[in-house]
Motif scaffolding. Structure first.
Motif, PDB file in Angstrom:
ATOM      1  N   SER A  52       0.814  -1.220   0.000  1.00 18.17           N
ATOM      2  CA  SER A  52       0.000   0.000   0.000  1.00 18.17           C
ATOM      3  C   SER A  52       0.847   1.271   0.000  1.00 18.17           C
ATOM      4  CB  SER A  52      -0.938   0.014   1.212  1.00 18.17           C
ATOM      5  OG  SER A  52      -0.190  -0.015   2.411  1.00 18.17           O
ATOM      6  N   LYS A  54       3.108   1.794  -2.170  1.00 18.53           N
ATOM      7  CA  LYS A  54       3.455   2.043  -3.559  1.00 18.53           C
ATOM      8  C   LYS A  54       2.196   2.264  -4.384  1.00 18.53           C
ATOM      9  CE  LYS A  54       7.775  -0.532  -3.692  1.00 18.53           C
ATOM     10  NZ  LYS A  54       8.581  -1.543  -4.447  1.00 18.53           N
ATOM     11  N   ASP A  55       2.371   2.824  -5.575  1.00 14.83           N
ATOM     12  CA  ASP A  55       1.217   2.956  -6.457  1.00 14.83           C
ATOM     13  C   ASP A  55       1.390   2.162  -7.753  1.00 14.83           C
ATOM     14  OD1 ASP A  55       2.085   6.424  -7.290  1.00 14.83           O
ATOM     15  OD2 ASP A  55       3.048   4.510  -7.801  1.00 14.83           O
ATOM     16  N   LYS A  56       2.542   1.541  -7.903  1.00 18.32           N
ATOM     17  CA  LYS A  56       2.785   0.767  -9.132  1.00 18.32           C
ATOM     18  C   LYS A  56       3.841  -0.288  -8.862  1.00 18.32           C
ATOM     19  CE  LYS A  56       4.615   1.457 -13.832  1.00 18.32           C
ATOM     20  NZ  LYS A  56       5.117   2.478 -14.782  1.00 18.32           N
ATOM     21  N   ASN A  67      -4.622   2.667  -6.496  1.00 18.61           N
ATOM     22  CA  ASN A  67      -5.140   4.008  -6.206  1.00 18.61           C
ATOM     23  C   ASN A  67      -5.819   3.928  -4.849  1.00 18.61           C
ATOM     24  OD1 ASN A  67      -6.723   6.334  -5.965  1.00 18.61           O
ATOM     25  ND2 ASN A  67      -7.083   6.472  -8.156  1.00 18.61           N
ATOM     26  N   LYS A  68      -5.087   4.312  -3.804  1.00 23.58           N
ATOM     27  CA  LYS A  68      -5.608   4.148  -2.443  1.00 23.58           C
ATOM     28  C   LYS A  68      -6.795   5.044  -2.165  1.00 23.58           C
ATOM     29  CE  LYS A  68      -1.828   4.662  -0.104  1.00 23.58           C
ATOM     30  NZ  LYS A  68      -0.956   4.827   1.079  1.00 23.58           N
ATOM     31  N   LEU A  73      -7.573  -1.136  -7.451  1.00 27.86           N
ATOM     32  CA  LEU A  73      -6.337  -1.556  -8.092  1.00 27.86           C
ATOM     33  C   LEU A  73      -6.668  -2.235  -9.411  1.00 27.86           C
ATOM     34  CD1 LEU A  73      -4.749  -4.702  -6.470  1.00 27.86           C
ATOM     35  CD2 LEU A  73      -6.843  -3.759  -5.576  1.00 27.86           C
TER      36      LEU A  73
END
Lengths: 113, 115
Positions: A52, A54-56, A67-68, A73
């Motif tokens: 969580s 990271k975004d990628k 995308n938190k 996701l």
């Protein structure tokens, strides 16, 4: 109430194009996410994961985006190949442990030659 | 090397009978998990074992379900007085540990049909 949702039961794409599989979750405490692939009559196999923080995360043809704020996701497969045809499960975990993963219902991907 | 194996691959039983499902994890894996997948559903966590710790039984749907892991290796999932709603594919997985980086490796599953 489902905590991990895969709203598309199936997806069909042409070989060579991009496949995008989506997953939504409701529990903001989930701190990591995984994708598994399952062929008929076999157990699921681990594909890729993301923390969580990271975004990628990228691994060859497979990229997972997180995308938190949207609790969403997605798994991108580029280029798609006929051998990618399988059911894809999204899963979420808490507390950095593999125990008690919550799985979605899966999306059946068909890649047409 | 050998992966996770499960037996039997298929089991048909009559309502009210007891069944036992077996899982042989990958050698050296300290963690073992049981899931089930009912028709049209995702994988539902049932129970997991980690080393000598007490198992996490939080996913077992009723007291008719129980599991044991003998000697830290083979596990048996027992369903007593089976009901038709118990029909599902029961999947076992094992991992080196339960840390985030410890990938779960799944067996092929046991398809249980309760008539």
């Amino acid at each position: 109430d489902q905590q991990v949702k895969q709203n598309s039961p199936s997806l069909s794409v042409q070989e060579g194009r991009i496949s995008i599989l989506n997953c939504d979750y409701t529990n903001s405490m989930f701190d990591y996410f995984l994708w598994y692939k399952k062929y008929p009559a076999e157990g699921p196999t681990f594909l890729i994961s993301i923390s969580s923080i990271k975004d990628k995360n990228e691994d060859g043809r497979f990229t997972v985006f997180l995308n938190k704020s949207a609790k969403h996701l997605s798994l991108h497969i580029v280029p798609s190949q006929p051998g990618d045809s399988a059911v894809y499960f999204c899963a979420a975990g808490l507390g950095g442990s593999q125990g008690n993963l919550i799985f979605g219902k899966g999306t059946k991907l068909s890649v047409k030659p | 090397g050998a992966g996770v194996s499960q037996s039997p691959s298929n089991k048909v039983t009559e309502k009210g009978k007891d069944v036992e499902l077996r899982c042989d994890p990958i050698s050296g894996h300290t963690a073992l998990y049981w899931y089930r997948q009912s028709l049209g559903q995702g994988l539902e966590f049932l129970i997991y074992f980690q080393g000598n710790s007490a198992p996490d039984k939080s996913g077992l749907p009723s007291d008719r379900f129980s599991a044991e892991r003998t000697g830290g290796s083979v596990s048996t999932l027992t369903i007593q007085r089976t009901q038709q709603e118990d029909s599902a594919v029961y999947l076992c997985a094992s991992s080196r540990g339960t840390a985030r980086a410890d990938t779960q490796y799944f067996g092929p599953g046991t398809r249980l049909t309760v008539l």
